[in-house]
Design a protein around this motif. Structure first.
Motif, PDB file in Angstrom:
ATOM      1  N   ALA A 285       1.060  -9.137   5.762  1.00 28.57           N
ATOM      2  CA  ALA A 285      -0.266  -8.561   5.989  1.00 28.57           C
ATOM      3  C   ALA A 285      -0.154  -7.116   6.485  1.00 28.57           C
ATOM      4  N   ALA A 286       0.742  -6.874   7.442  1.00 31.37           N
ATOM      5  CA  ALA A 286       0.927  -5.514   7.969  1.00 31.37           C
ATOM      6  C   ALA A 286       1.423  -4.572   6.884  1.00 31.37           C
ATOM      7  N   GLN A 287       2.360  -5.046   6.059  1.00 30.07           N
ATOM      8  CA  GLN A 287       2.883  -4.231   4.961  1.00 30.07           C
ATOM      9  C   GLN A 287       1.778  -3.891   3.965  1.00 30.07           C
ATOM     10  N   GLN A 288       0.916  -4.848   3.670  1.00 26.49           N
ATOM     11  CA  GLN A 288      -0.187  -4.600   2.742  1.00 26.49           C
ATOM     12  C   GLN A 288      -1.127  -3.520   3.265  1.00 26.49           C
ATOM     13  N   VAL A 289      -1.432  -3.572   4.551  1.00 20.64           N
ATOM     14  CA  VAL A 289      -2.311  -2.567   5.149  1.00 20.64           C
ATOM     15  C   VAL A 289      -1.645  -1.195   5.129  1.00 20.64           C
ATOM     16  N   LEU A 290      -0.358  -1.152   5.476  1.00 20.73           N
ATOM     17  CA  LEU A 290       0.376   0.122   5.430  1.00 20.73           C
ATOM     18  C   LEU A 290       0.346   0.706   4.020  1.00 20.73           C
ATOM     19  N   GLU A 291       0.614  -0.116   3.012  1.00 17.67           N
ATOM     20  CA  GLU A 291       0.617   0.370   1.628  1.00 17.67           C
ATOM     21  C   GLU A 291      -0.749   0.915   1.229  1.00 17.67           C
ATOM     22  N   LYS A 292      -1.810   0.231   1.635  1.00 17.28           N
ATOM     23  CA  LYS A 292      -3.169   0.671   1.306  1.00 17.28           C
ATOM     24  C   LYS A 292      -3.430   2.073   1.855  1.00 17.28           C
ATOM     25  N   ILE A 293      -3.022   2.293   3.103  1.00 16.16           N
ATOM     26  CA  ILE A 293      -3.244   3.595   3.738  1.00 16.16           C
ATOM     27  C   ILE A 293      -2.373   4.670   3.086  1.00 16.16           C
ATOM     28  N   VAL A 294      -1.099   4.362   2.863  1.00 17.68           N
ATOM     29  CA  VAL A 294      -0.185   5.337   2.262  1.00 17.68           C
ATOM     30  C   VAL A 294      -0.671   5.752   0.875  1.00 17.68           C
ATOM     31  N   LEU A 295      -1.132   4.803   0.095  1.00 16.40           N
ATOM     32  CA  LEU A 295      -1.634   5.128  -1.247  1.00 16.40           C
ATOM     33  C   LEU A 295      -2.853   6.046  -1.180  1.00 16.40           C
ATOM     34  N   LYS A 296      -3.748   5.761  -0.260  1.00 20.01           N
ATOM     35  CA  LYS A 296      -4.925   6.617  -0.093  1.00 20.01           C
ATOM     36  C   LYS A 296      -4.518   8.029   0.340  1.00 20.01           C
ATOM     37  N   LEU A 297      -3.544   8.120   1.254  1.00 15.75           N
ATOM     38  CA  LEU A 297      -3.073   9.431   1.716  1.00 15.75           C
ATOM     39  C   LEU A 297      -2.386  10.200   0.590  1.00 15.75           C
ATOM     40  N   ALA A 298      -1.578   9.515  -0.203  1.00 12.65           N
ATOM     41  CA  ALA A 298      -0.897  10.176  -1.318  1.00 12.65           C
ATOM     42  C   ALA A 298      -1.911  10.703  -2.327  1.00 12.65           C
ATOM     43  N   LYS A 299      -2.916   9.903  -2.623  1.00  8.83           N
ATOM     44  CA  LYS A 299      -3.969  10.337  -3.563  1.00  8.83           C
ATOM     45  C   LYS A 299      -4.717  11.538  -3.000  1.00  8.83           C
ATOM     46  N   THR A 300      -5.027  11.498  -1.702  1.00  5.68           N
ATOM     47  CA  THR A 300      -5.706  12.628  -1.057  1.00  5.68           C
ATOM     48  C   THR A 300      -4.843  13.887  -1.113  1.00  5.68           C
ATOM     49  N   ALA A 301      -3.534  13.730  -0.889  1.00  6.16           N
ATOM     50  CA  ALA A 301      -2.618  14.880  -0.938  1.00  6.16           C
ATOM     51  C   ALA A 301      -2.638  15.527  -2.317  1.00  6.16           C
ATOM     52  N   LEU A 302      -2.617  14.709  -3.360  1.00  5.17           N
ATOM     53  CA  LEU A 302      -2.645  15.245  -4.724  1.00  5.17           C
ATOM     54  C   LEU A 302      -3.989  15.885  -5.024  1.00  5.17           C
ATOM     55  N   ASP A 303      -5.065  15.259  -4.561  1.00  2.00           N
ATOM     56  CA  ASP A 303      -6.415  15.806  -4.801  1.00  2.00           C
ATOM     57  C   ASP A 303      -6.617  17.140  -4.089  1.00  2.00           C
ATOM     58  N   LEU A 304      -6.186  17.217  -2.830  1.00  2.00           N
ATOM     59  CA  LEU A 304      -6.409  18.429  -2.042  1.00  2.00           C
ATOM     60  C   LEU A 304      -5.595  19.617  -2.545  1.00  2.00           C
ATOM     61  N   THR A 305      -4.405  19.336  -3.066  1.00  2.00           N
ATOM     62  CA  THR A 305      -3.514  20.421  -3.494  1.00  2.00           C
ATOM     63  C   THR A 305      -3.629  20.729  -4.980  1.00  2.00           C
ATOM     64  N   GLY A 306      -4.152  19.775  -5.741  1.00  2.00           N
ATOM     65  CA  GLY A 306      -4.210  19.955  -7.198  1.00  2.00           C
ATOM     66  C   GLY A 306      -2.846  19.842  -7.860  1.00  2.00           C
ATOM     67  N   SER A 307      -1.857  19.402  -7.119  1.00  2.00           N
ATOM     68  CA  SER A 307      -0.507  19.274  -7.666  1.00  2.00           C
ATOM     69  C   SER A 307      -0.294  17.899  -8.280  1.00  2.00           C
ATOM     70  N   LYS A 308       0.652  17.826  -9.188  1.00  2.00           N
ATOM     71  CA  LYS A 308       1.062  16.538  -9.768  1.00  2.00           C
ATOM     72  C   LYS A 308       2.434  16.101  -9.226  1.00  2.00           C
TER      73      LYS A 308
END
Length: 605
Positions: A285-308
């Motif tokens: 359960a803890a791993q699932q929550v961590l993955e959910k947050i990390v994925l959202k942060l990674a997507k935000t990082a790509l969106d904010l920078t416009g980088s691939k």
């Protein structure tokens, strides 16, 4: 005159030193490998002496010295946190303050004092911020001209997560999350609650999570309660921790055990207590929550920078399961992860930030691996090895030319022997990558339990990673690409899976299920933490896997670090021999020398 920059990390955990000369990474090592104290936090005097020696540099020739964080900012955070929660945490405050007032407020003087003992003149010290050091360690060695940079850990000064944009020789921090709302500290709290040691046991939680029952109502309840009561997650990946459940901000422990027990109907596990299915479900359960947050942060990082492109560092970047999920993001083209992602890598990042940002040096990304496979530690010649092993009067050893050495080692592995493999320069970071490794046959269903119980003396549920020829990785695993630093977890190809075994109900007995044709490296959920071995970065290790492939048809082995539980990875030939003697390893390969255990009565000098 060459520009020689020394980077230092120290005084929390995983102290290290790194040296770059005219922008090239020459050497890096953790202090624990020399002091033999796991995660040693002390000033890295031994590591500094090593990196200077490796570069052939005198202390007086070092032109810049950088420490990986700003100590006064950390002190500010400490004071403001205690003030905000007062009078809660008075006991912890009273314990911390004398140390800070005696030593840590005078970091510059203390560091210069330690450097003076090593022969350095009084030096001007640079103090880049903690997460800038992480970001620099991620971006500058990467092959990217520009990239989004995501760093996540427990906490630096105030920040515990940053999103940055790297372009050319510059890094711009765009967004950060601040203490006490920390993903790294959340996962460390789970580590503590499950009875493992904080700052070293987090990977055990990741391994344990694979045994969790995803469809069980208990597991779903754990996920729901974490998401609703413990963490308030926002769409961009930022979040708030409910601090009623945590004690790390004000006390000497991680969790409010009473509140966690009430919420999850689960008591904190003591280290001596047996693990059970409920613990595995909680880890999942803890791993699932961590993955959910990390994925959202990674997507935000790509969106904010416009980088691939995405570069990762910070302790959470060692979570290979989360890293593999990041790779599936549609907006992402390539990812690069710093192998020394934790605080030890901050030493390297501090040196690189000094070179590129402070000195404004031009940057040309290297298409080849500028981390040199992370083989940045001490190496030993055959002459030095021979000189050392001759001190063991009862030790029988034999020199082999390379072709014979590889053939004999491959034959030993394929026949079920466990091999201590000591070659070349030691790895920088927490993973053994084929130079300070214990190797075994990945096809042998008994090998995982044998190495865990008779060599590593560690928890039997923990998986072992495979080293596989880079060109063969897609044959065995669902990975199209490379994973040189053992930081990606991917599933075994369906064609290799076995569904014919009788599934065990007992939690620990599931270890013995033969889940694939490479059972010793296939975790209970059909995954593996993969290291791809390249001819370019580790030729001898690649040749060994190739020799094994010629004999058996499979260029793949178990690769686990050359150490036993609670000890650092071996650094010197003598440490390798001593580890060999006190375990049930069958064969030791030191450079071009082979030692077979059954041929002698073995006594250390």
């Amino acid at each position: 005159m060459a520009e020689v920059i020394l980077g230092i990390s120290a005084f929390f955990h995983d102290s290290a030193a790194a040296l770059i000369v005219d922008g090239k990474i020459v050497a890096a090592a953790q202090e624990e490998r020399f002091s033999r104290i796991k995660n040693d936090p002390v000033f890295p005097a031994n590591a500094i002496e090593y990196v200077l020696k490796e570069a052939g540099v005198l202390p007086t020739e070092v032109t810049q010295i950088a420490f990986y964080e700003k100590p006064l900012l950390k002190f500010e955070r400490l004071l403001e946190t205690y003030h905000a929660f007062a009078p809660i945490g008075l006991k912890s405050f009273m314990k911390a303050m004398p140390v800070w007032l005696k030593d840590k407020l005078f970091f510059r003087r203390m560091i210069n004092s330690e450097l003076k003992k090593l022969g350095f003149p009084h030096s001007k010290l640079l103090f880049p911020e903690h997460h800038l050091s992480h970001a620099a360690s991620a971006f500058y060695p990467s092959p990217f001209k520009e990239a989004a940079i995501l760093t996540i850990d427990g906490v630096g000064e105030w920040a515990n997560m940053t999103i940055s944009y790297g372009s050319g020789n510059q890094i711009k921090i765009i967004k950060e999350q601040q203490f006490p709302h920390s993903l790294g500290l959340f996962y460390s709290a789970v580590t503590y609650f499950l009875g493992f040691e904080v700052n070293s046991g987090e990977y055990k939680v990741m391994g344990l999570a694979a045994y969790g029952e995803a469809e069980a109502e208990e597991t779903k309840s754990f996920i729901k309660k974490i998401s609703e009561e413990i963490i308030d997650i926002r769409e961009d990946g930022s979040f708030l921790l409910n601090m009623e459940y945590f004690r790390f901000a004000t006390h000497l422990t991680m969790t409010n055990d009473r509140k966690w027990k009430q919420l999850f109907n689960l008591s904190r596990r003591e280290n001596k207590d047996e693990l059970n299915q409920k613990h595995a479900n909680f880890a999942f359960a803890a791993q699932q929550v961590l993955e959910k947050i990390v994925l959202k942060l990674a997507k935000t990082a790509l969106d904010l920078t416009g980088s691939k492109n995405l570069a990762l560092a910070g302790g959470v970047a060692l979570n290979g399961v989360a890293n593999a999920k990041i790779m599936e993001l549609e907006a992402l083209k390539k990812v690069w992860i710093q192998p020394a992602a934790g605080d030890s890598g901050g030493a390297l990042g501090a040196a690189l930030a000094t070179w590129y940002i402070s000195l404004n040096k031009e940057r040309t990304p290297e298409l080849e691996d500028s981390m040199q496979g992370a083989y940045l530690g001490p190496g030993y010649s055959n002459e030095r090895i021979a000189s050392m092993i001759r001190k063991y009067s009862d030790l029988n050893f034999q020199y082999f030319e390379e072709v014979s050495l590889l053939r004999e080692t491959a034959k030993a592995i394929s026949s079920g022997l466990v091999v201590g493999w000591f070659q070349g320069r030691m790895e920088f970071g927490p993973r053994a990558l084929g130079n300070r490794s214990i190797l075994g046959d990945a096809r042998n269903p008994d090998m995982q339990r044998k190495i865990n119980q008779k060599i590593k003396f560690r928890e039997s549920f923990r998986p072992f990673a495979p080293s596989v020829l880079e060109e063969d990785v897609s044959k065995y695993f669902q990975l199209d690409g490379v994973s040189p630093y053992m930081l990606l977890v991917k599933k075994v190809k369906d064609v290799f899976k076995s569904e014919t075994f009788e599934k065990q109900k007992n939690f620990i007995e599931r270890l013995d299920e033969k889940r694939s044709n490479i059972p010793a490296v296939t975790h209970v959920d059909y995954t593996a933490r993969i290291q791809t071995v390249s001819k370019k970065t580790n030729l001898r290790y690649w040749k060994l896997l190739n020799a094994l492939k010629e004999q058996t048809g499979d260029g793949i082995v178990i690769n686990t670090s050359f150490n036993i539980k609670d000890e650092p990875i071996v650094c010197s030939p003598q440490e390798a021999v001593e580890c060999f003697l006190k375990t049930e390893m069958d064969l030791l390969v030191l450079g071009n020398y082979l030692v077979y255990k059954e041929k002698q009565g073995l006594e250390a000098p």
